[in-house]
Scaffold this motif. Structure first.
Motif, PDB file in Angstrom:
ATOM      1  N   THR A 156      50.876  87.882  -1.423  1.00 13.27           N
ATOM      2  CA  THR A 156      51.653  88.442  -0.323  1.00 13.27           C
ATOM      3  C   THR A 156      51.535  87.585   0.933  1.00 13.27           C
ATOM      4  O   THR A 156      50.443  87.135   1.289  1.00 13.27           O
ATOM      5  CB  THR A 156      51.162  89.865  -0.002  1.00 13.27           C
ATOM      6  OG1 THR A 156      51.209  90.651  -1.179  1.00 13.27           O
ATOM      7  CG2 THR A 156      52.022  90.501   1.077  1.00 13.27           C
ATOM      8  N   LEU A 157      52.665  87.382   1.603  1.00 15.89           N
ATOM      9  CA  LEU A 157      52.682  86.829   2.958  1.00 15.89           C
ATOM     10  C   LEU A 157      53.152  87.964   3.863  1.00 15.89           C
ATOM     11  O   LEU A 157      54.344  88.239   3.971  1.00 15.89           O
ATOM     12  CB  LEU A 157      53.603  85.619   3.052  1.00 15.89           C
ATOM     13  CG  LEU A 157      53.687  84.931   4.421  1.00 15.89           C
ATOM     14  CD1 LEU A 157      52.301  84.564   4.943  1.00 15.89           C
ATOM     15  CD2 LEU A 157      54.574  83.703   4.359  1.00 15.89           C
ATOM     16  N   VAL A 199      49.459  80.927  10.340  1.00 15.31           N
ATOM     17  CA  VAL A 199      48.776  81.256   9.092  1.00 15.31           C
ATOM     18  C   VAL A 199      48.722  80.000   8.226  1.00 15.31           C
ATOM     19  O   VAL A 199      49.509  79.069   8.406  1.00 15.31           O
ATOM     20  CB  VAL A 199      49.491  82.394   8.327  1.00 15.31           C
ATOM     21  CG1 VAL A 199      49.513  83.666   9.145  1.00 15.31           C
ATOM     22  CG2 VAL A 199      50.899  81.981   7.919  1.00 15.31           C
ATOM     23  N   ARG A 200      47.794  79.991   7.269  1.00 15.65           N
ATOM     24  CA  ARG A 200      47.693  78.898   6.303  1.00 15.65           C
ATOM     25  C   ARG A 200      47.778  79.490   4.911  1.00 15.65           C
ATOM     26  O   ARG A 200      46.996  80.381   4.543  1.00 15.65           O
ATOM     27  CB  ARG A 200      46.390  78.126   6.488  1.00 15.65           C
ATOM     28  CG  ARG A 200      46.231  77.512   7.870  1.00 15.65           C
ATOM     29  CD  ARG A 200      44.998  76.638   7.942  1.00 15.65           C
ATOM     30  NE  ARG A 200      45.230  75.373   7.262  1.00 15.65           N
ATOM     31  CZ  ARG A 200      44.274  74.583   6.791  1.00 15.65           C
ATOM     32  NH1 ARG A 200      43.004  74.964   6.884  1.00 15.65           N
ATOM     33  NH2 ARG A 200      44.553  73.446   6.190  1.00 15.65           N
ATOM     34  N   ILE A 208      47.700  81.502  -2.652  1.00 18.07           N
ATOM     35  CA  ILE A 208      46.909  81.993  -1.523  1.00 18.07           C
ATOM     36  C   ILE A 208      47.872  82.494  -0.445  1.00 18.07           C
ATOM     37  O   ILE A 208      48.668  81.714   0.104  1.00 18.07           O
ATOM     38  CB  ILE A 208      46.005  80.900  -0.947  1.00 18.07           C
ATOM     39  CG1 ILE A 208      45.015  80.418  -2.014  1.00 18.07           C
ATOM     40  CG2 ILE A 208      45.255  81.397   0.293  1.00 18.07           C
ATOM     41  CD1 ILE A 208      44.171  79.244  -1.568  1.00 18.07           C
ATOM     42  N   GLY A 209      47.833  83.779  -0.172  1.00 22.22           N
ATOM     43  CA  GLY A 209      48.689  84.372   0.848  1.00 22.22           C
ATOM     44  C   GLY A 209      47.974  84.500   2.183  1.00 22.22           C
ATOM     45  O   GLY A 209      46.869  83.977   2.381  1.00 22.22           O
ATOM     46  N   ALA A 210      48.596  85.226   3.114  1.00 20.96           N
ATOM     47  CA  ALA A 210      48.022  85.407   4.443  1.00 20.96           C
ATOM     48  C   ALA A 210      48.781  86.539   5.146  1.00 20.96           C
ATOM     49  O   ALA A 210      49.692  87.149   4.573  1.00 20.96           O
ATOM     50  CB  ALA A 210      48.101  84.111   5.256  1.00 20.96           C
ATOM     51  N   THR A 211      48.416  86.804   6.394  1.00 18.97           N
ATOM     52  CA  THR A 211      49.075  87.844   7.187  1.00 18.97           C
ATOM     53  C   THR A 211      49.360  87.326   8.589  1.00 18.97           C
ATOM     54  O   THR A 211      48.451  86.809   9.264  1.00 18.97           O
ATOM     55  CB  THR A 211      48.185  89.100   7.279  1.00 18.97           C
ATOM     56  OG1 THR A 211      47.952  89.628   5.972  1.00 18.97           O
ATOM     57  CG2 THR A 211      48.850  90.175   8.125  1.00 18.97           C
ATOM     58  N   SER A 213      50.405  74.977   6.872  1.00 18.45           N
ATOM     59  CA  SER A 213      50.432  75.799   8.093  1.00 18.45           C
ATOM     60  C   SER A 213      51.848  76.253   8.431  1.00 18.45           C
ATOM     61  O   SER A 213      52.798  75.448   8.385  1.00 18.45           O
ATOM     62  CB  SER A 213      49.860  75.011   9.277  1.00 18.45           C
ATOM     63  OG  SER A 213      48.500  74.684   9.056  1.00 18.45           O
ATOM     64  N   PHE A 214      51.975  77.538   8.788  1.00 19.17           N
ATOM     65  CA  PHE A 214      53.236  78.112   9.263  1.00 19.17           C
ATOM     66  C   PHE A 214      52.943  78.892  10.546  1.00 19.17           C
ATOM     67  O   PHE A 214      52.044  79.733  10.569  1.00 19.17           O
ATOM     68  CB  PHE A 214      53.847  79.055   8.221  1.00 19.17           C
ATOM     69  CG  PHE A 214      54.488  78.347   7.062  1.00 19.17           C
ATOM     70  CD1 PHE A 214      55.876  78.225   6.981  1.00 19.17           C
ATOM     71  CD2 PHE A 214      53.714  77.787   6.059  1.00 19.17           C
ATOM     72  CE1 PHE A 214      56.472  77.562   5.917  1.00 19.17           C
ATOM     73  CE2 PHE A 214      54.292  77.118   4.992  1.00 19.17           C
ATOM     74  CZ  PHE A 214      55.671  77.008   4.918  1.00 19.17           C
TER      75      PHE A 214
END
Length: 495
Positions: free
Chosen positions: A446-447, A337-338, A323-326, A414-415
């Motif tokens: 993708t992150l 982001v998580r 699971i990516g994020a933006t 979490s980042f």
């Protein structure tokens, strides 16, 4: 069940179960990432043995290799005191057992005998050590107490490790013997199993009493056990263990059989609870040999009331999806982001063990300055390649997947970071689901990083440099769990 019986079973069962659960991943193949590519040989042995004056006592113990590499030239050393009457394990000398090879994940069962002489001190000591290629890896001092009083000493016979598939079951060859010199109280037997296994004892004199992470069935018998006598279970009414239909693998699961003596008061209370129960009754069959005694707290050697075994369960499918994020924001803005993974099933994932664990590798996009990282994540590229000194400057992070992840559930981390002005480059999230994950098209996501007025940026590959680091720290935590468990601390389960 009364608090007293539950506390006793908890004291006997939960410590070794905790150790087994901490190390149960030993059966997993090194498909993805081995946490420690070196052997680690430890002893699992009681710290106190009580021997009735004039009698001998057999002490069983295990030698385990908790590392992920084979151990060669293993020596188990013994240093006994005069008058202890020490008899080493079969095939060993009076001072040492030599094991040419102890494979990664292997558990070797050994036993020795002590018989203190009448003139010996009431308290003697036996030092047991384990070494690999001449380097000591573990040591334990066993206190041997000689007693002149009468006592009950129940023992359960060894149970073999099993290999079962999902939905399969097996009979347990239960045997209980009283090696003491006093008759036991009425007997109770418990079959305890880690989640994923099910004790099968649907008899009217048995009742279920589960604890966290464990399933338990306790059976009560209106029978005692004389000194030297033993009991088994009839073939027509066996104790069985079953693997759940959706139990994940490959993994080893812990189970045990426990025998204790009871008082008449407990027997009467149980009889009232079971008065309306129907069905067959589980009975004990005398196997050898020919009161109302104290509760089993007074068993001379309660550790050997427990017979532990493992059930190996074969591989099941569990598709791990990344699971990516933006990171989306204006330059200078802090964004959280998580990211992580979702288990698409069909079974749960296996939990982490000392030989292998699933994990999520997070590569932070260039152009994002990290300000906070999930407490479960460590700098590095894999569990065996950590850089614990890198801190927030690291572009790569490892987030271990320690617990089972049921079908359909997610594990997110979490980042937080500040979007910097200037050039940006996307990172990635990659999940390693190990042997269970045979669908790899969704292992990477993708992150991204997007400035308010910008566009989504392309994906880049991972850094070519792998940082050698402190993955062994994870191994040490599991080893400490075993060391603490073998000391048999008292654990009370509230009821």
């Amino acid at each position: 069940m009364t608090m007293r019986l539950r506390a006793l079973l908890s004291r006997l069962v939960l410590p070794p179960a905790a150790a087994a659960i901490a190390t149960a991943g030993l059966a997993l193949p090194a498909h993805a990432d081995s946490i420690a590519d070196f052997p680690m040989v430890l002893l699992n042995i009681t710290d106190t043995v009580t021997v009735i004056d004039g009698q001998s006592k057999t002490v069983k113990f295990d030698v385990l290799n908790l590392g992920s590499a084979d151990a060669g030239d293993v020596v188990i050393g013994f240093a006994s005191r005069a008058g202890l009457g020490f008899v080493p394990p079969a095939g060993c000398s009076a001072t040492a057992c030599e094991i040419e090879k102890l494979s990664a994940g292997e558990r070797r069962h050994l036993s020795f005998t002590v018989r203190p002489s009448a003139g010996a001190s009431l308290t003697s000591y036996l030092d047991v050590t384990a070494s690999v290629a001449g380097e000591e890896s573990d040591d334990m001092r066993v206190t041997v107490v000689r007693t002149t009083r009468a006592g009950v000493d129940l023992e359960t016979g060894d149970l073999p490790d099993l290999k079962l598939d999902r939905g399969q079951s097996a009979d347990l060859p239960v045997r209980v013997v009283n090696t003491g010199n006093a008759t036991s109280g009425r007997l109770a037997m418990a079959v305890i199993a880690e989640g994923g296994l099910e004790p099968l004892l649907a008899y009217r004199n048995c009742e279920r009493d589960d604890a966290p992470e464990l399933s338990a069935v306790i059976c009560v018998f209106d029978q005692t056990l004389a000194p030297g006598a033993s009991y088994t279970l009839p073939a027509a009414t066996p104790a069985k263990i079953e693997v759940g239909a959706d139990t994940p693998g490959p993994a080893d699961y812990y189970a045990s059989v426990v025998a204790v003596g009871l008082t008449d008061d407990y027997l009467k209370a149980f009889s009232k609870r079971a008065a309306s129960a129907r069905g067959a009754e589980l009975e004990l069959t005398p196997a050898a040999g020919a009161g109302d005694d104290e509760f089993a707290d007074d068993d001379l050697n309660p550790d050997d009331n427990v017979s532990e075994f493992m059930v190996a369960v074969g591989r099941s499918d569990a598709d791990s999806k990344a699971i990516g994020a933006t990171f989306r924001g204006a330059p200078g803005e802090s964004v959280t982001v998580r990211v992580g993974t979702q288990n698409l099933g069909p079974t749960a994932t296996v939990r982490a063990g000392l030989k292998w664990m699933g994990y999520v590798h997070v590569n932070v996009p260039a152009g994002v300055e990290l300000t906070e990282v999930d407490e479960w994540c460590l700098p590095g590229t894999s569990p065996s390649r950590l850089d614990l000194d890198a801190g927030l400057d690291s572009a790569d992070w490892v987030c271990p997947l320690l617990d089972q992840l049921p079908n359909g559930e997610k594990r997110l981390f979490s980042f937080s970071g500040m979007v910097r002005d200037g050039a940006h480059q996307a990172g990635f999230v990659r999940v390693d689901g190990g042997a269970q994950d045979t669908v790899h098209g969704n292992d990477k996501a993708t992150l991204d990083v997007v400035a308010d007025a910008g566009e989504s940026l392309p994906i880049t590959g991972p850094s070519a440099g792998l940082i050698a680091g402190g993955g062994a720290a994870l191994l040490v935590a599991g080893a400490l769990a075993l060391r603490m468990a073998r000391r048999r601390p008292i654990v009370t389960v509230a009821g």
